[in-house]
Design an enzyme around this catalytic site. Structure first.
Site, PDB file in Angstrom:
ATOM      1  N   LYS A   1       0.854  -1.108   0.170  1.00 16.72           N
ATOM      2  CA  LYS A   1       0.003   0.175  -0.086  1.00 16.72           C
ATOM      3  C   LYS A   1       0.942   1.223   0.053  1.00 16.72           C
ATOM      4  CE  LYS A   1      -3.502  -2.764  -0.024  1.00 16.72           C
ATOM      5  NZ  LYS A   1      -4.328  -3.193   1.150  1.00 16.72           N
TER       6      LYS A   1
HETATM    7  C1  LIG Z   1      -5.158  -4.453   1.603  1.00 16.22           C
HETATM    8  C2  LIG Z   1      -6.609  -4.648   1.614  1.00 16.22           C
HETATM    9  C3  LIG Z   1      -7.376  -4.632   2.938  1.00 16.22           C
HETATM   10  C4  LIG Z   1      -6.936  -5.287   3.949  1.00 16.22           C
HETATM   11  O1  LIG Z   1      -5.885  -4.719   4.683  1.00 16.22           O
HETATM   12  P1  LIG Z   1      -4.811  -5.631   5.379  1.00 16.22           P
HETATM   13  O2  LIG Z   1      -4.137  -4.531   5.964  1.00 16.22           O
HETATM   14  O3  LIG Z   1      -4.126  -6.715   4.261  1.00 16.22           O
HETATM   15  O4  LIG Z   1      -5.682  -6.360   6.610  1.00 16.22           O
HETATM   16  C5  LIG Z   1      -8.956  -4.546   2.603  1.00 16.22           C
HETATM   17  N1  LIG Z   1      -9.562  -4.134   1.524  1.00 16.22           N
HETATM   18  C6  LIG Z   1      -8.803  -4.005   0.528  1.00 16.22           C
HETATM   19  C7  LIG Z   1      -9.249  -3.353  -0.779  1.00 16.22           C
HETATM   20  C8  LIG Z   1      -7.139  -4.068   0.514  1.00 16.22           C
HETATM   21  O5  LIG Z   1      -6.775  -3.859  -0.683  1.00 16.22           O
END
Ligand SMILES: *Cc1c(COP(=O)(O)O)cnc(C)c1O
Length: 399
Positions: free
Chosen positions: A198
């Site tokens: 991210k």
């Molecule tokens: C990465 C992601 C999540 C979850 O995040 P984590 O930190 O991995 O638990 C939820 N929704 C979307 C669309 C994502 O890309």
């Protein structure tokens, strides 16, 4: 124009020698120092770095409050709890997402209702959302797919008309804006993830931002087993040691180590996004010349945070399918991916009774999309490699 050189999948030289992943963190010396400094401080779990990270991130997005969590999924679960989502409720969401989005609705024993996407923006089709609202609908849970905010002006109107809460999955959209407003300050509750692919990372981590104090207080308590020491909230008070568990919460806390990394990463967020934007622009320009490829449209009035770069194959202009092109790109050492398999295709959701066919636009999109590498630490040469590999493979299979 065909066959620039032999494809790696047919035994030719790959475009690059080493594998290029589709996403990756960028951690540098200042990040390492920040974590090490906290490691030898008095606090490893909830300490001063958590408060500082929450404050700085909330300020960055223009929200009053931020509550940090162990990961984005935990944060989204907490947001559903804070919004009062519970048994018997329906929550309208998109299947063009990671399973965690819909799972967080299930964790609260509520029912995910899947809306189809708009064929131009690939975000939720708001016309469709309106048609799915029932007396059971409690909330709408949009996803800012690829980092492109949904149309919040319209979505806020829908929510207002039907007295619904908007819980925004902005795991892709830290730093994005919609009509000049930063994502994180628009919806009732907004979740960001700090997974390494991210915009910024804390290893694992997530946050919920909100402008409402009542949501804030619920989020804080949910994160620590449903417990509080706040004397104004206690039903009894046995003395200075006393705390109460007032509902069933979880241990969803982020550590101070992670928060220290987050604070350090946040300083670089804008430059990370600038670099993502630059790379996306290069891709865009190169792919305009390749007719079998459709690039995504940015919704009107939006500034994307460019989490993902997704191309759509016009299969009618190609002699093969997505699977072959995907595999050929992998052989060229390009880390392609598919975001996403529609959530309700998953065996667990099929078992719950969701049928294929409910969101035709999403299902068609799923057959045609490929995610290309996009992360700020990519070199110009990496970017050129991706473009060359796409040209090589697409031109080989073009009709
Ligand atoms: C990465 C992601 C999540 C979850 O995040 P984590 O930190 O991995 O638990 C939820 N929704 C979307 C669309 C994502 O890309």
């Amino acid at each position: 124009m065909k066959k620039l050189s032999k494809l790696a999948i047919h035994g030719g030289q790959p475009v690059r020698k080493t594998f290029l992943p589709y996403g990756k963190q960028w951690v540098s010396d200042d990040d390492v120092e920040a974590v090490v400094e906290t490691l030898t401080s008095d606090f490893l779990t909830t300490g001063p770095k958590i408060d500082q990270f929450e404050e700085e991130l909330a300020k960055y997005v223009g929200a009053k409050y931020g509550v940090a969590f162990a990961n984005g999924t935990a944060a989204l679960h907490a947001a559903c709890f804070a919004a009062g989502v519970g048994e018997g409720d329906e929550v309208i969401t998109t299947p063009m997402t990671f399973a965690a989005t819909a799972n967080s609705i299930l964790y609260q024993r509520a029912t995910p209702v899947f809306s189809d996407t708009n064929p131009d923006t690939w975000n939720m089709d708001l016309q469709k959302v309106r048609s799915l609202i029932t007396d059971q609908t409690k909330a709408i849970l949009p996803v800012d797919y690829m980092g492109n905010p949904c149309n919040y002006q319209e979505l806020l109107k829908i929510a207002q008309d039907h007295d619904l809460t908007i819980i925004e999955d902005a795991a892709h959209a830290l730093g994005a804006t919609d009509h000049g407003r930063k994502v994180g300050s628009i919806s009732d509750l907004t979740m960001f993830s700090f997974h390494p692919v991210k915009q910024i990372t804390t290893g694992e981590g997530g946050i919920v931002t909100t402008n409402r104090q009542d949501y804030y207080e619920k989020l804080i308590q949910f994160r620590t087993h449903g417990m509080t020491r706040d004397s104004s909230k206690l039903l009894e008070n046995h003395g200075p040691w006393y705390y109460e568990m007032q509902f069933l919460g979880f241990n969803y806390r982020m550590t101070d180590l992670q928060a220290a990394l987050g604070i350090s990463q946040l300083k670089k967020l804008d430059s990370f996004i600038q670099r993502r934007k630059q790379i996306a622009k290069k891709y865009h320009e190169a792919f305009q010349l390749l007719s079998p490829i459709q690039t995504s449209n940015l919704p009107n009035g939006c500034d994307s945070s460019w989490h993902l770069y997704v191309i759509r194959l016009k299969l009618e202009e190609l002699t093969t399918d997505r699977k072959t092109i995907f595999t050929a790109l992998q052989h060229e050492n390009i880390g392609v991916n598919v975001h996403y398999i529609p959530v309700y295709y998953q065996p667990y959701y099929q078992h719950l009774g969701y049928k294929k066919g409910i969101c035709p636009n999403v299902e068609q999109l799923y057959e045609e999309i490929i995610t290309l590498p996009l992360f700020p630490a990519m070199s110009n040469e990496d970017v050129e490699n991706v473009i060359t590999a796409i040209q090589k493979v697409i031109e080989h299979y073009a009709k």
